[in-house]
Design a protein around this motif. Structure first.
Motif, mmCIF file in Angstrom:
data_model
loop_
_atom_site.group_PDB
_atom_site.id
_atom_site.type_symbol
_atom_site.label_atom_id
_atom_site.label_comp_id
_atom_site.label_asym_id
_atom_site.label_seq_id
_atom_site.Cartn_x
_atom_site.Cartn_y
_atom_site.Cartn_z
ATOM 1 N N PHE A 42 -40.545 41.467 -63.071
ATOM 2 C CA PHE A 42 -41.361 42.664 -63.239
ATOM 3 C C PHE A 42 -41.435 43.488 -61.957
ATOM 4 N N CYS A 43 -41.879 42.855 -60.869
ATOM 5 C CA CYS A 43 -42.092 43.623 -59.632
ATOM 6 C C CYS A 43 -40.785 43.990 -58.935
ATOM 7 N N ASP A 44 -39.921 43.009 -58.723
ATOM 8 C CA ASP A 44 -38.714 43.275 -57.933
ATOM 9 C C ASP A 44 -37.654 44.064 -58.690
ATOM 10 N N TRP A 45 -37.614 43.901 -60.014
ATOM 11 C CA TRP A 45 -36.538 44.575 -60.751
ATOM 12 C C TRP A 45 -37.031 45.687 -61.665
ATOM 13 N N PHE A 46 -37.977 45.379 -62.555
ATOM 14 C CA PHE A 46 -38.305 46.413 -63.527
ATOM 15 C C PHE A 46 -38.962 47.630 -62.886
ATOM 16 N N LEU A 47 -39.825 47.421 -61.906
ATOM 17 C CA LEU A 47 -40.432 48.578 -61.259
ATOM 18 C C LEU A 47 -39.373 49.458 -60.598
ATOM 19 N N LEU B 177 -43.281 34.031 -72.098
ATOM 20 C CA LEU B 177 -44.429 33.612 -72.894
ATOM 21 C C LEU B 177 -44.112 32.404 -73.761
ATOM 22 N N ALA B 178 -42.884 32.322 -74.247
ATOM 23 C CA ALA B 178 -42.486 31.161 -75.043
ATOM 24 C C ALA B 178 -42.549 29.893 -74.194
ATOM 25 N N GLN B 179 -42.094 29.996 -72.947
ATOM 26 C CA GLN B 179 -42.150 28.837 -72.062
ATOM 27 C C GLN B 179 -43.593 28.492 -71.726
ATOM 28 N N VAL B 180 -44.410 29.496 -71.463
ATOM 29 C CA VAL B 180 -45.814 29.253 -71.122
ATOM 30 C C VAL B 180 -46.522 28.534 -72.262
ATOM 31 N N GLU B 181 -46.274 28.976 -73.483
ATOM 32 C CA GLU B 181 -46.913 28.350 -74.637
ATOM 33 C C GLU B 181 -46.506 26.881 -74.753
ATOM 34 N N ALA B 182 -45.229 26.601 -74.553
ATOM 35 C CA ALA B 182 -44.742 25.221 -74.640
ATOM 36 C C ALA B 182 -45.310 24.356 -73.524
ATOM 37 N N GLU B 183 -45.393 24.905 -72.328
ATOM 38 C CA GLU B 183 -45.879 24.110 -71.188
ATOM 39 C C GLU B 183 -47.382 23.882 -71.256
ATOM 40 N N LEU C 69 -49.078 41.019 -69.191
ATOM 41 C CA LEU C 69 -48.974 40.061 -68.087
ATOM 42 C C LEU C 69 -50.356 39.692 -67.561
ATOM 43 N N LEU C 70 -51.262 40.648 -67.506
ATOM 44 C CA LEU C 70 -52.620 40.367 -67.039
ATOM 45 C C LEU C 70 -53.325 39.388 -67.973
ATOM 46 N N ARG C 71 -53.108 39.566 -69.273
ATOM 47 C CA ARG C 71 -53.691 38.612 -70.225
ATOM 48 C C ARG C 71 -53.071 37.232 -70.065
ATOM 49 N N ALA C 72 -51.768 37.191 -69.829
ATOM 50 C CA ALA C 72 -51.087 35.901 -69.681
ATOM 51 C C ALA C 72 -51.530 35.172 -68.422
ATOM 52 N N LEU C 73 -51.808 35.917 -67.364
ATOM 53 C CA LEU C 73 -52.207 35.329 -66.095
ATOM 54 C C LEU C 73 -53.698 35.019 -66.023
ATOM 55 N N SER D 175 -47.457 27.969 -64.298
ATOM 56 C CA SER D 175 -47.602 28.864 -63.148
ATOM 57 C C SER D 175 -46.239 29.314 -62.638
ATOM 58 N N GLN D 176 -45.251 28.426 -62.667
ATOM 59 C CA GLN D 176 -43.918 28.794 -62.188
ATOM 60 C C GLN D 176 -43.304 29.875 -63.060
ATOM 61 N N ALA D 177 -43.428 29.733 -64.379
ATOM 62 C CA ALA D 177 -42.855 30.726 -65.290
ATOM 63 C C ALA D 177 -43.509 32.094 -65.083
ATOM 64 N N LEU D 178 -44.823 32.119 -64.959
ATOM 65 C CA LEU D 178 -45.525 33.389 -64.775
ATOM 66 C C LEU D 178 -45.247 33.983 -63.393
#
Length: 928
Positions: A689-694, A662-668, A723-727, A678-681
């Motif tokens: 999130f999907c490949d590791w945290f799940l 989110l810090a990167q998204v805000e800066a970009e 994440l849904l809000r960020a996307l 888009s790359q950061a998200l």
């Protein structure tokens, strides 16, 4: 609500857009800091193209982002009447229908027909914008010929005239002889073509000598008024001031000296035809030469030329002139020559420089002020290098030709009497009053100026006319003081001068404000090979076809219909069938939007590859399936109360990684780097999130620790909802659908994700220690998975694991994450090598000081493992060689930042340790 088993864009997009619009969620809230964008109004000439869809995606992303950040957002929508383009479309439509043409209908009936077309085209454009998810305020949508903008146009024209900044004069303009109107430079396309260069002898009047002049347009010699030489050219110095007998015309013309003439080009003699060449026109003005226009408005020869050429088309006139010159012995030479040919972008006909009466705006003072506003930083270009283009154009500005010989558009508010007097007024009644005053009380009959204003004139007022100017009541109602200047203008570099500069000048001149604070200049959307998209090339993509899909036959028919050159159809059909053998699949609006965002670099061109849409459709599927996994696992147990602390290292890690994302998204976002947003998200969603945290969550969900299971469920939901809000600004449809399924599990009662607060990095804690722990775990699991893959071990086959070496930290982590390693890497047993115990023949991975051994007995082919080790040894040796090369480069060591040099040394040390371990293991296998 419940989620379907698969993501189907068509089932959710129309549903959610209708709800967003019906609830008025796109309208300004009146609360928070104002954030406004004025849509560059698309022309009502048909449908939106890829460039529109790209820029609309960027603008919508910005509007949704700032709306969620609590801003009072206004996205002002609208369309442009596009005079020439729309007249052409309707003229062609009438021909297709077999209806009476433009001239047969007459002005009023034709304009009525254009209004009918505008309604149809405008509706199509709005439907397309809705399909793309545009969240602008439709209740305020404006057309450039609505009453409000029309009032602004008249007021602007009259005031500029009264200030002495608008005048009518005879000047040289770009003239389209098919449309019979002046056109702007933007509507002229100059490309190199094969032509010829003719050398013609011009005899001196006294018969003592002659000059040879080279020209690519011999027919225009009928309008020559001089021949020019360079004043420093000693060959012709003695002839300057004498006269020549103009061949075929029986006129004498002077020989003049002008520094414009290049001594080395051709013979060093240039024919001067001020009425038919822009450079010659400037020379003519310097030397006070009277121009002679030899063309009618359809490019036939007029009465100013000798009788034998009158009425001839310019092409026929050229042949006749050349034949007559040859017969007179004056045609010296004809040779092939490459030249730039200006053609009208709509008719394809060669454009004539044409001397005609037009209306102009004086630009010197306005341009100086426009440059000052940008140089001072009141208007900022992003990327900043585009200020150079702006500066160059304004530094070389000419008076602006604003009149067009059309019927569709804002009619110039000027009237004439029979005596030739001009009356500029807001209404005909005002003009009559002026005329009465001039004539001593009795107003003469007046005729209205037939010309209309060019489209860019009304477009230049867009920023303030859409906010009600000059009507004070409308200005108050539409928020003039609140939303001007707007926050950003998103537009292409090709109209920096034609639109951006003129808006800056006009808005400042009439309101004292700049029209916008930032100008974000986008690249132009081209095909995957970098070619401009055009119907004649057959590479045009309709954004809605990418959203909804289109079959091959329909695609072929679409691309081959209405071609300017019907003979291109077979080539276009063949290419289409080759490139899209099954047509274009439906990707959905979200996938297309994400594709556009990922391509929004700060570069000049955007190469659009359809395959990327497929990749981002997969991304949407991944998000959908991840949400279904979370919701299915949450249903199996109670949710921990809000405020429950993350209990596991994996939870702390994913939250910390979310903070960084989110810090990167805000800066970009602040830097207009939508590609990096888009790359950061994407990276966080897909990889972390999907490949590791799940996967990391599964042991906790199924384990015996009730607190860990409860907190993991809450973290899964919390991260997903965040994440849904960020996307959402990028992919609004799928995020709304999923969020509606998630919100109830977290006790959220809000009606839509689009009005929720955009997540901020500052609200999420960073846990560096947890990041280190989980990165260790990820590395170990990744190494084990790599070995399993290289050894071709079946996914269900469990393996033994032996640790050797390692630090105290490695041992603690191996113990802490034993269950996770067993689950994620399908490990049946884990143990440490006893002191003094010989390492078994094993496949080895090295993580720092730690060796990870998978005993080979009964698992693999020893020969295959030897080959794998040899390949890995060569790879690591190559990396060591690269490190040595860098560190052995004195320039690198001396000039690179110390941190970079230290990193390179660290990499060398790690690779060296890894190589030693690999060689050791290879030696053991060699002994077997």
């Amino acid at each position: 609500m419940s989620m379907d088993s698969s993501f189907e864009p068509s089932t959710i997009e129309s549903k959610w857009y209708a709800q967003w619009e019906a609830n008025g969620w796109f309208k300004p809230s009146g609360r928070g800091e104002p954030y406004s964008i004025m849509l560059p109004p698309p022309n009502v000439t048909g449908t939106l193209h890829m460039g529109h869809a790209f820029q609309h995606t960027i603008m919508d992303t910005l509007i949704r982002y700032h709306r969620m950040r609590g801003c009072d957002t206004l996205w002002q929508l609208g369309t442009d009447h596009a005079g020439i383009a729309t007249e052409m479309v309707v003229t062609r439509l009438l021909a297709t229908e077999g209806s009476p043409g433009r001239n047969e209908l007459g002005r009023d009936a034709f304009i009525e027909r254009v209004w009918q077309w505008k309604g149809q085209s405008g509706d199509t454009i709005e439907r397309q914008m809705r399909r793309m998810g545009v969240s602008g305020d439709w209740s305020r949508t404006t057309f450039t010929m609505d009453d409000g903008p029309s009032e602004a146009v008249v007021e602007t024209f009259v005031r500029l005239f009264e200030q002495g900044l608008i005048y009518r004069g005879m000047k040289l303009v770009n003239w389209d002889p098919v449309l019979k109107t002046a056109i702007s430079d933007l509507e002229v396309v100059s490309e190199e073509e094969d032509g010829k260069l003719w050398s013609i002898r011009y005899p001196l009047t006294d018969g003592s000598d002659s000059l040879v002049v080279a020209t690519t347009r011999p027919e225009t010699m009928l309008g020559d008024v001089a021949v020019a030489v360079n004043p420093e050219d000693e060959r012709y110095a003695h002839l300057v001031g004498k006269t020549l007998r103009l061949p075929l015309s029986d006129r004498d013309i002077p020989i003049i000296a002008d520094a414009y003439v290049e001594r080395e080009f051709g013979t060093g003699c240039v024919k001067i035809t001020p009425a038919h060449d822009f450079n010659d026109y400037a020379i003519g003005e310097r030397h006070r030469l009277t121009p002679i226009n030899i063309f009618n408005d359809d490019a036939t020869i007029n009465a100013n030329a000798p009788a034998q050429y009158r009425g001839l088309d310019r092409k026929a006139a050229r042949k006749t002139v050349l034949a007559d010159l040859e017969a007179a012995g004056l045609l010296v030479e004809e040779k092939k020559h490459k030249l730039m040919v200006p053609r009208g972008d709509r008719t394809g006909e060669i454009i004539e420089p044409y001397l005609t009466w037009q209306w102009f705006v004086k630009m010197d003072g306005l341009a100086a002020r426009g440059l000052e506003l940008v140089e001072s930083g009141k208007v900022r270009f992003v990327p900043e290098n585009w200020i150079n283009t702006y500066r160059h154009w304004l530094g070389n500005i000419q008076d602006w030709c604003i009149s067009r010989q059309l019927w569709w558009g804002h009619r110039i508010p000027a009237w004439y009497d029979d005596a030739g007097n001009t009356y500029v007024a807001r209404t005909e009644a005002d003009a009559l009053a002026q005329a009465a005053a001039k004539h001593g009380g009795a107003a003469p009959a007046l005729r209205r100026e037939a010309d209309v204003l060019e489209t860019w004139f009304s477009s230049a007022l867009w920023s303030h006319s859409t906010l009600g100017w000059p009507n004070e009541a409308a200005m108050a109602e539409r928020g003039f003081d609140r939303y001007l200047p707007s926050s950003v203008l998103v537009t292409g570099f090709d109209i920096i001068f034609f639109w951006v500069a003129r808006m800056i000048m006009m808005t400042d001149h009439f309101t004292g404000k700049v029209p916008f604070k930032d100008v974000y200049i986008t690249g132009l959307v081209r095909d995957k090979d970098g070619q401009k998209m055009s119907k004649s090339k057959g590479n045009v993509l309709d954004p809605i076809d990418l959203v909804d899909g289109i079959g091959l036959e329909d695609l072929v028919a679409k691309r081959t219909s209405g071609l300017m050159k019907p003979q291109d159809a077979p080539k276009i059909e063949k290419a289409t069938r080759k490139d899209y053998p099954e047509g274009i699949p439906a990707f959905g609006a979200d996938a297309l939007r994400f594709t556009f965002a990922s391509l929004a670099t700060h570069g000049r061109d955007i190469k659009f590859d359809l395959d990327r849409c497929g990749g981002y459709k997969n991304f949407c599927n991944k998000l959908w399936n991840a949400a279904r996994f979370v919701l299915m696992n949450v249903e199996s147990g109670a949710i921990a109360p809000a405020g429950t602390a993350a209990a596991t290292e994996a939870e702390k890690w994913i939250l910390s990684r979310l903070h960084h994302c989110l810090a990167q998204v805000e800066a970009e976002f602040a830097a207009y780097r939508f590609d990096l947003v888009s790359q950061a998200l994407y990276e966080f969603t897909w990889n972390e999130f999907c490949d590791w945290f799940l996967e990391l969550a599964k042991p906790a969900l199924s384990g015996d620790d009730a607190q860990a299971a409860a907190s993991t469920r809450l973290t899964l939901l919390t991260v997903l909802e965040t994440l849904l809000r960020a996307l959402h600004p990028l992919i609004p449809f799928i995020t709304e659908e999923v969020w509606q399924n998630v919100k109830g599990r977290l006790g959220i009662a809000a009606p839509t994700v689009s009005l929720q607060a955009y997540p901020r990095a500052a609200d999420i804690a960073v846990d560096a220690a947890a990041e280190d722990e989980i990165e260790w775990l990820k590395t170990v699991v990744s190494q084990l998975r790599r070995i399993r893959s290289e050894m071709n071990l079946q996914p269900k086959l469990t393996i033994p694991l032996v640790y050797a070496g390692g630090s105290a930290s490695d041992k603690a982590r191996a113990t802490k994450f034993a269950a996770a390693i067993g689950f994620l890497a399908k490990v049946e047993s884990q143990r440490w090598l006893d002191a003094g115990e010989a390492e078994p023949a094993a496949s080895t991975a090295i993580v720092g000081e730690l060796k990870i051994l998978i005993p080979l007995a009964g698992l693999i082919d020893i020969g295959a493992e030897k080959a794998r080790l040899e390949k890995e040894i060569k790879r690591v040796e190559g990396e060591i060689g690269k490190c040595h090369a860098k560190l052995g480069n004195e320039s690198f060591v001396a000039n690179a930042p110390a941190a970079v040099v230290d990193e390179m040394k660290q990499r060398l040390a790690e690779f060296t340790t890894t190589l030693a371990g690999l060689r050791e293991q290879a030696g053991k296998l060699g002994a077997l």
